[in-house]
Structure formats: structure tokens, C-alpha cells
Design a protein around this motif. Structure first.
Motif, short mmCIF file in Angstrom:
data_model
loop_
_atom_site.label_atom_id
_atom_site.label_comp_id
_atom_site.label_asym_id
_atom_site.label_seq_id
_atom_site.Cartn_x
_atom_site.Cartn_y
_atom_site.Cartn_z
N CYS A 88 3.97 -17.73 -17.53
CA CYS A 88 4.19 -19.18 -17.99
C CYS A 88 4.00 -19.97 -16.67
N LEU A 89 3.09 -21.10 -17.00
CA LEU A 89 2.50 -21.82 -16.01
C LEU A 89 3.45 -23.11 -15.86
N SER A 90 3.58 -23.69 -14.76
CA SER A 90 4.24 -25.05 -14.60
C SER A 90 3.74 -25.91 -13.45
N HIS A 91 3.87 -27.23 -13.84
CA HIS A 91 3.25 -27.98 -12.48
C HIS A 91 4.20 -29.21 -12.20
N ASP A 92 4.00 -29.55 -10.98
CA ASP A 92 5.20 -30.49 -10.58
C ASP A 92 4.36 -31.46 -9.57
N CYS A 93 4.64 -32.63 -9.44
CA CYS A 93 3.94 -33.52 -8.60
C CYS A 93 5.01 -34.57 -8.22
N MET B 67 -1.96 -33.90 -2.12
CA MET B 67 -1.19 -33.65 -3.49
C MET B 67 -2.24 -33.61 -4.47
N LYS B 68 -2.17 -32.75 -5.59
CA LYS B 68 -2.78 -32.75 -6.66
C LYS B 68 -2.49 -33.76 -7.84
N LEU C 7 -3.48 -28.98 -13.41
CA LEU C 7 -3.58 -27.61 -14.23
C LEU C 7 -4.49 -27.64 -15.23
N LEU C 8 -4.83 -28.57 -15.98
CA LEU C 8 -5.83 -28.73 -17.09
C LEU C 8 -7.23 -28.83 -16.56
N LEU D 145 -9.55 -20.20 -14.15
CA LEU D 145 -9.12 -18.85 -14.86
C LEU D 145 -10.03 -18.57 -15.78
N ARG D 146 -10.89 -19.36 -16.38
CA ARG D 146 -12.07 -19.12 -17.29
C ARG D 146 -13.20 -18.52 -16.40
#
Length: 85
Positions: free
Chosen positions: A11-16, A45-46, A51-52, A59-60
Motif C-alpha cells: 500500500c503506497l502513500s505520499h505526504d508533502c 521536496m517532491k 507518486l503518479l 514501477l512500470r
């Protein structure tokens, strides 16, 4: 993990931190890891789209299929949020 057959468990998550106006760090950080200033840190910072726009293409490129990505991004969060995890 995906190649080892654990896509259903990932399960991926992302925070900023979207804004930093304080001259101090917004959270505790060990002195040896602190940047010289908050502005130095904020340059790395991203964006919220990271993520997208950046991570999923990687990953692909590494052979993760669209079906596996669908499992990670939709099926696993659904199972977590409905208690089916």
C-alpha cells in the motif's frame, strides 16, 4: 515485493509539506540530518503528484504490470478502508 508476489500487501502513500514559512524545521529532526536552513530542505521536496507522475512510471519501467499497479492503488486501499485487509 511485487516480483516476490506481495502486490496484494503493498500500500503506497505520499505526504508533502505544502508550505514552509517558518525559519525553523516544521518537525523534529536529528542535528546530523538537518539542512543548513529550511529553504535548503524545501528545494528537495517532491510535489503532491510525485507518486503518479514520477514513481509509477519507474514501477512500470521495472516490469510492474498495470494490473499490479491497479491492485496496489485501488484494491489494497479499498480492502484496508473496508476492513477486508
Amino acid at each position: 515485493l511485487v516480483k516476490a508476489g506481495f502486490a496484494r500487501q503493498v500500500c503506497l502513500s505520499h505526504d508533502c509539506v505544502c508550505s514552509l514559512s517558518s525559519p525553523r524545521m516544521p518537525f523534529p529532526m536529528p542535528k546530523e540530518r538537518r539542512p543548513a536552513s529550511v529553504m535548503d530542505w524545501s528545494k528537495t521536496m517532491k510535489p503532491m503528484t510525485h507518486l503518479l507522475t514520477d514513481f509509477l512510471p519507474r514501477l512500470r519501467d521495472r516490469g510492474v504490470s498495470n494490473a499490479e499497479i491497479e491492485t496496489i492503488l485501488r484494491d489494497k486501499p479499498r480492502r484496508l478502508l473496508t476492513g477486508e485487509a
